[in-house]
Design a protein around this motif. Structure first.
Motif, PDB file in Angstrom:
ATOM      1  N   GLU A 100       0.843  -1.183  -0.189  1.00 19.97           N
ATOM      2  CA  GLU A 100      -0.036   0.028  -0.105  1.00 19.97           C
ATOM      3  C   GLU A 100       0.794   1.286   0.204  1.00 19.97           C
ATOM      4  O   GLU A 100       0.801   2.095   0.864  1.00 19.97           O
ATOM      5  CB  GLU A 100      -1.007   0.021   1.255  1.00 19.97           C
ATOM      6  CG  GLU A 100      -2.197  -1.027   1.052  1.00 19.97           C
ATOM      7  CD  GLU A 100      -3.140  -0.627  -0.030  1.00 19.97           C
ATOM      8  OE1 GLU A 100      -3.791   0.350   0.383  1.00 19.97           O
ATOM      9  OE2 GLU A 100      -2.984  -1.029  -1.165  1.00 19.97           O
ATOM     10  N   SER A 125      -6.030  -4.877  -5.350  1.00 17.97           N
ATOM     11  CA  SER A 125      -6.487  -5.265  -4.058  1.00 17.97           C
ATOM     12  C   SER A 125      -6.213  -4.316  -3.090  1.00 17.97           C
ATOM     13  O   SER A 125      -6.390  -4.585  -2.085  1.00 17.97           O
ATOM     14  CB  SER A 125      -5.651  -6.532  -3.609  1.00 17.97           C
ATOM     15  OG  SER A 125      -5.835  -7.421  -4.454  1.00 17.97           O
ATOM     16  N   THR A 126      -5.766  -2.960  -3.460  1.00 16.60           N
ATOM     17  CA  THR A 126      -5.637  -1.920  -2.494  1.00 16.60           C
ATOM     18  C   THR A 126      -6.943  -2.052  -1.322  1.00 16.60           C
ATOM     19  O   THR A 126      -8.109  -2.336  -1.599  1.00 16.60           O
ATOM     20  CB  THR A 126      -5.727  -0.578  -3.147  1.00 16.60           C
ATOM     21  OG1 THR A 126      -5.743   0.440  -1.965  1.00 16.60           O
ATOM     22  CG2 THR A 126      -7.179  -0.332  -3.956  1.00 16.60           C
ATOM     23  N   SER A 127      -6.602  -1.788  -0.054  1.00 20.25           N
ATOM     24  CA  SER A 127      -7.171  -1.910   0.921  1.00 20.25           C
ATOM     25  C   SER A 127      -7.915  -0.389   1.500  1.00 20.25           C
ATOM     26  O   SER A 127      -8.753  -0.340   2.278  1.00 20.25           O
ATOM     27  CB  SER A 127      -6.618  -2.439   2.216  1.00 20.25           C
ATOM     28  OG  SER A 127      -5.449  -1.517   2.760  1.00 20.25           O
ATOM     29  N   VAL A 149     -10.806  -1.315  -8.851  1.00 24.45           N
ATOM     30  CA  VAL A 149     -10.608  -1.922  -7.496  1.00 24.45           C
ATOM     31  C   VAL A 149     -11.208  -3.196  -7.233  1.00 24.45           C
ATOM     32  O   VAL A 149     -12.403  -3.160  -7.390  1.00 24.45           O
ATOM     33  CB  VAL A 149     -10.847  -0.905  -6.481  1.00 24.45           C
ATOM     34  CG1 VAL A 149     -10.852  -1.475  -4.895  1.00 24.45           C
ATOM     35  CG2 VAL A 149     -10.066   0.424  -6.495  1.00 24.45           C
ATOM     36  N   HIS A 151     -11.226  -5.092  -4.094  1.00 21.99           N
ATOM     37  CA  HIS A 151     -10.684  -5.218  -2.707  1.00 21.99           C
ATOM     38  C   HIS A 151     -11.234  -6.447  -1.936  1.00 21.99           C
ATOM     39  O   HIS A 151     -12.408  -6.721  -1.699  1.00 21.99           O
ATOM     40  CB  HIS A 151     -11.369  -4.059  -1.663  1.00 21.99           C
ATOM     41  CG  HIS A 151     -10.749  -4.159  -0.301  1.00 21.99           C
ATOM     42  ND1 HIS A 151     -12.101  -3.838   0.460  1.00 21.99           N
ATOM     43  CD2 HIS A 151      -9.812  -4.458   0.138  1.00 21.99           C
ATOM     44  CE1 HIS A 151     -11.236  -4.071   1.763  1.00 21.99           C
ATOM     45  NE2 HIS A 151     -10.049  -4.323   1.781  1.00 21.99           N
TER      46      HIS A 151
END
Length: 326
Positions: A100, A125-127, A149, A151
């Motif tokens: 990240e 897969s960014t949170s 995205v 996620h």
């Protein structure tokens, strides 16, 4: 924005997935896609990435076997490539799971856009980062409209949820295609109408997490008390019914309307503190020590196995242990 390039195949026809980044999240995605019967190519810049990835997949496989493997699912369908370009050369879908770091995400997505076949959707897969913030500048990505995205929740091979949302330059067709693909791949999909930092589930669990930190910092509750208050209380309901419907039932036959009329004034009570406390040394130590005490003699591997089995048991008990939906 240029016209979107049609996807090379339908979500139902995808057979090869590329996973870029093979850490805990990326490796979890690899395990999930292999269990669903896909061919997976993976790439990670770390020199020991392949060994770690294959160990992660091997450790996850017993749980995946309990959940039910798709026809043809095999760990042998994993190929780890020497370069990013090799990983995505024949991919029909790309899942990016890099650390990240915003600038890293931007540069990596630009590189993926340049190397991935036309029309193939690239999901991050960014949170927490909105895709609008991660989409490379206009001069760095030829087709930012295919960036979305996707996620997941850890571990991706067990937790069904994936939240899908596009950025300002994402084509709506890419969002729709991605949501359908994840559904076919056995995930439970929330397609968001708009971008929201942290998305939905992370914002909800972050609110609970911050309140937990406040209570530990103020000496109001121990780590063990906080965890037990969820696992022995609302967590049992949340496994099959969300907080909104749970609260609606608190209103009896009058439902949510009665609940709000009756309990609404309590919203003004000082029950929560949503601003994050100062994470100083004392609070950090209290959290670390409390978790170590709660773990006891159990190792990390023991706790992972216990968690995995618990998720499986809850999914089975609530009738949500899904097989292959392809």
């Amino acid at each position: 924005m240029s016209a979107p390039t049609p996807a090379p195949c339908s979500p139902e026809d995808v057979r090869r997935v590329a996973c870029i980044g093979a850490g805990v999240i990326g490796g979890g995605w690899v395990a999930h896609f292999l269990a669903r019967g896909y061919d997976v190519t993976a790439w990670d810049p770390a020199t020991d990435a392949e060994d770690k990835l294959r160990r992660l997949v091997g450790a996850a496989w017993p749980a995946l076997e309990q959940m039910g493997l798709a026809d043809g699912a095999s760990q042998d369908r994993l190929t780890v490539t020497a370069t990013l370009a090799e990983a995505v050369a024949d991919a029909q879908f790309v899942q990016e799971s890099a650390p990240e770091k915003l600038e890293l995400k931007r540069s990596l997505l630009a590189e993926l856009d340049a190397a991935t076949p036309p029309g193939v959707v690239i999901a991050s897969s960014t949170s927490g980062y909105p895709m609008t913030d991660m989409q490379p500048p206009h001069d760095a990505a030829a087709t930012p409209q295919r960036l979305v995205v996707g996620h997941p929740f850890n571990p991706p091979y067990l937790i069904p949820l994936v939240e899908v949302v596009g950025g300002e330059r994402t084509d709506a067709a890419a969002v729709e295609w991605s949501s359908r693909f994840y559904d076919v791949a056995g995930k439970s999909v929330i397609t968001m109408d708009r971008e929201l930092p942290g998305f939905i589930a992370n914002r909800l669990q972050e609110a609970l997490w911050r309140e937990a930190l406040h209570m530990v910092a103020e000496g109001e509750a121990s780590v063990a008390d906080i965890d037990a208050s969820i696992t022995e209380g609302p967590g049992l309901r949340w496994a099959f019914m969300g907080p909104c419907l749970t609260f609606a039932l608190a209103g009896g036959e009058g439902g949510m309307a009665h609940m709000l009329d009756h309990f609404g004034p309590s919203l003004k009570s000082p029950w929560t503190r949503l601003e994050a406390p100062e994470l100083d040394g004392a609070l950090r130590d209290a959290m670390v020590d409390g978790c170590a005490e709660a773990a006891g003699d159990r190792t990390y591997a023991d706790l992972v196995a216990e968690r995995d089995q618990g998720v499986i048991d809850v999914l089975r008990a609530t009738g949500r242990l899904g097989g292959d939906r392809r």
